[in-house]
Design a protein around this motif. Structure first.
Motif, short mmCIF file in Angstrom:
data_model
loop_
_atom_site.label_atom_id
_atom_site.label_comp_id
_atom_site.label_asym_id
_atom_site.label_seq_id
_atom_site.Cartn_x
_atom_site.Cartn_y
_atom_site.Cartn_z
N PRO A 56 110.48 37.27 45.07
CA PRO A 56 109.58 37.53 45.94
C PRO A 56 110.12 38.11 47.34
O PRO A 56 109.48 38.72 47.96
CB PRO A 56 108.72 36.34 46.05
CG PRO A 56 109.88 35.35 45.88
CD PRO A 56 110.60 35.84 44.83
N SER A 57 111.44 37.75 47.63
CA SER A 57 112.04 38.03 48.72
C SER A 57 113.53 37.89 48.79
O SER A 57 114.24 37.05 48.05
CB SER A 57 111.45 37.35 50.04
OG SER A 57 111.83 36.07 49.92
N ALA A 58 114.22 38.47 49.65
CA ALA A 58 115.67 38.27 49.89
C ALA A 58 116.05 36.91 50.55
O ALA A 58 116.93 36.43 49.99
CB ALA A 58 116.09 39.59 50.87
N GLU A 59 115.10 36.53 51.03
CA GLU A 59 115.05 34.90 51.61
C GLU A 59 115.05 34.11 50.45
O GLU A 59 115.95 33.07 50.69
CB GLU A 59 114.00 34.82 52.63
CG GLU A 59 114.26 35.47 54.05
CD GLU A 59 113.59 36.98 53.94
OE1 GLU A 59 113.82 37.84 54.86
OE2 GLU A 59 112.94 37.32 52.99
N ALA A 60 114.12 34.33 49.68
CA ALA A 60 113.90 33.29 48.36
C ALA A 60 115.42 33.44 47.65
O ALA A 60 115.90 32.30 47.18
CB ALA A 60 113.13 33.81 47.52
N VAL A 61 116.10 34.68 47.41
CA VAL A 61 117.41 34.89 46.85
C VAL A 61 118.35 34.00 47.41
O VAL A 61 119.33 33.20 46.94
CB VAL A 61 117.79 36.39 46.63
CG1 VAL A 61 119.07 36.43 46.12
CG2 VAL A 61 116.70 36.83 45.80
N GLN A 62 118.50 34.37 48.76
CA GLN A 62 119.34 33.55 49.38
C GLN A 62 119.35 31.98 49.55
O GLN A 62 120.21 31.45 49.53
CB GLN A 62 119.34 34.11 51.00
CG GLN A 62 120.44 33.49 51.98
CD GLN A 62 121.92 33.94 51.61
OE1 GLN A 62 122.35 33.52 50.63
NE2 GLN A 62 122.42 34.63 52.40
N ARG A 63 118.15 31.54 49.45
CA ARG A 63 117.97 30.18 49.61
C ARG A 63 118.51 29.66 48.26
O ARG A 63 119.13 28.31 48.25
CB ARG A 63 116.49 29.69 49.77
CG ARG A 63 115.96 29.93 51.21
CD ARG A 63 114.58 29.18 51.26
NE ARG A 63 113.46 29.75 50.62
CZ ARG A 63 112.71 30.74 50.76
NH1 ARG A 63 112.91 31.43 52.27
NH2 ARG A 63 111.90 31.47 50.15
N ILE A 64 118.19 30.37 47.01
CA ILE A 64 118.76 29.66 45.81
C ILE A 64 120.31 29.81 46.20
O ILE A 64 121.01 28.65 45.51
CB ILE A 64 118.35 30.41 44.63
CG1 ILE A 64 117.04 30.36 44.26
CG2 ILE A 64 119.00 30.17 43.33
CD1 ILE A 64 116.43 28.84 44.07
N HIS A 65 120.81 30.56 46.40
CA HIS A 65 122.39 31.04 46.47
C HIS A 65 122.88 29.84 47.41
O HIS A 65 123.83 29.04 47.26
CB HIS A 65 122.74 32.34 47.00
CG HIS A 65 122.95 33.23 46.06
ND1 HIS A 65 123.51 32.87 44.70
CD2 HIS A 65 122.72 34.61 46.01
CE1 HIS A 65 123.20 33.94 44.18
NE2 HIS A 65 122.78 35.15 44.71
N GLU A 66 122.44 29.49 48.66
CA GLU A 66 122.90 28.53 49.43
C GLU A 66 122.72 27.19 48.85
O GLU A 66 123.55 26.44 48.82
CB GLU A 66 121.95 28.52 50.70
CG GLU A 66 121.99 29.56 51.70
CD GLU A 66 121.16 29.83 52.85
OE1 GLU A 66 120.05 29.09 52.95
OE2 GLU A 66 121.42 30.82 53.87
N ARG A 67 121.71 26.90 48.21
CA ARG A 67 121.42 25.55 47.45
C ARG A 67 122.56 25.39 46.38
O ARG A 67 122.99 24.03 46.14
CB ARG A 67 119.97 25.23 47.18
CG ARG A 67 119.06 25.05 48.26
CD ARG A 67 117.36 25.12 47.80
NE ARG A 67 117.39 24.17 46.76
CZ ARG A 67 116.54 24.13 45.83
NH1 ARG A 67 115.61 24.99 45.85
NH2 ARG A 67 116.61 23.30 44.85
N SER A 68 122.77 26.45 45.77
CA SER A 68 123.82 26.26 44.89
C SER A 68 125.30 26.35 45.15
O SER A 68 126.32 26.20 44.60
CB SER A 68 123.71 27.67 43.87
OG SER A 68 122.46 27.63 43.25
N GLY A 69 125.58 26.65 46.46
CA GLY A 69 126.89 26.26 47.14
C GLY A 69 127.69 27.72 47.37
O GLY A 69 128.70 27.37 47.89
N HIS A 70 126.88 28.64 47.24
CA HIS A 70 127.67 29.96 47.42
C HIS A 70 126.67 31.09 48.06
O HIS A 70 126.22 31.81 47.38
CB HIS A 70 128.03 30.46 46.22
CG HIS A 70 127.39 30.70 44.85
ND1 HIS A 70 127.07 29.49 44.13
CD2 HIS A 70 126.40 31.59 44.35
CE1 HIS A 70 126.40 29.60 43.18
NE2 HIS A 70 125.59 30.72 43.48
#
Length: 82
Positions: A56-70
């Motif tokens: 849905p958004s670049a922010e949603a993509v980034q939140r998953i990457h952040e939570r996954s540790g990268h």
């Protein structure tokens, strides 16, 4: 849904197994943000990793990457493909 290409830097020497592990970490929680990670590519020599996703958004993509540790260094929408 929009497709996104994100870029990670500083992963010099990444192996195929490490790339798969990072990708699986994203896949495990991607649904919580309505994101789907399609593919990932890496250049171990430069330490650059690219991920193609849909969400849905670049922010949603980034939140998953952040939570996954990268967290990604860049997330770009790619609305046109040929």
């Amino acid at each position: 849904m929009t497709e996104f290409m994100d870029v990670h830097r500083g992963m010099r020497g990444i192996t195929s197994d490490q790339l798969m592990e990072a990708h699986r970490a994203d896949l495990a929680i991607e649904g919580e943000e309505g994101v789907h990670f399609k593919r990932a590519w890496a250049d171990p020599d430069t330490g650059t990793v690219y991920c193609l996703s849909e969400g849905p958004s670049a922010e949603a993509v980034q939140r998953i990457h952040e939570r996954s540790g990268h967290p990604a260094d860049e997330v770009h929408p790619v609305p046109l493909t040929v």
